[in-house]
Motif scaffolding. Structure first.
Motif: not given
Length: 123
Positions: A54-57, A83-86, A96-97, A106-107
């Motif tokens: 999902f968060l693998r852009l 955090a580990p993904l970031l 995310v920023r 939002w995250f």
């Protein structure tokens, strides 16, 4: 168990941690249907519910699902530690920023952080 709650004047659909993973556009559609059935304005999704890609852009899953939420005037908060993904993705960190600066996606680390953000932005 999924439930709804009022946070700073916003009706929030809080998804359960132990539900099915959100891994496809169809899964996002199911959540939109659930939000509409509860008349929620914002969906709080535990990070544990996100499928592995999902968060693998580069997969574009997050972008597609988030765009559908926005198209249906639903806000979304991903709740939990990413955090580990970031650490492993500058693109995700940038995403995310930037989304956290807006009013739609939002995250946040916790539901308490969501409540505080809704209070700050005036729901």
């Amino acid at each position: 168990m999924t439930n709804t709650m009022d946070m700073a004047g916003t009706k929030v659909l809080v998804l359960a941690i132990d539900g099915p993973p959100i891994a496809t556009e169809a899964d996002g559609n199911d959540i939109i249907g659930e939000a509409f059935s509860t008349e929620a304005e914002l969906i709080a999704i535990p990070v544990e519910r996100l499928g592995p890609d999902f968060l693998r852009l580069e997969t574009r899953i997050a972008g597609t699902v988030f765009q559908k939420f926005v198209n249906y005037h639903l806000r979304c908060a991903i709740i939990g530690d990413i955090a580990p993904l970031l650490e492993n993705s500058k693109a995700l960190s940038d995403f995310v920023r930037e989304t956290n600066k807006g009013r739609s996606i939002w995250f946040l680390a916790s539901l308490d952080d969501l409540r505080a953000k809704l209070t700050r932005v005036g729901a």
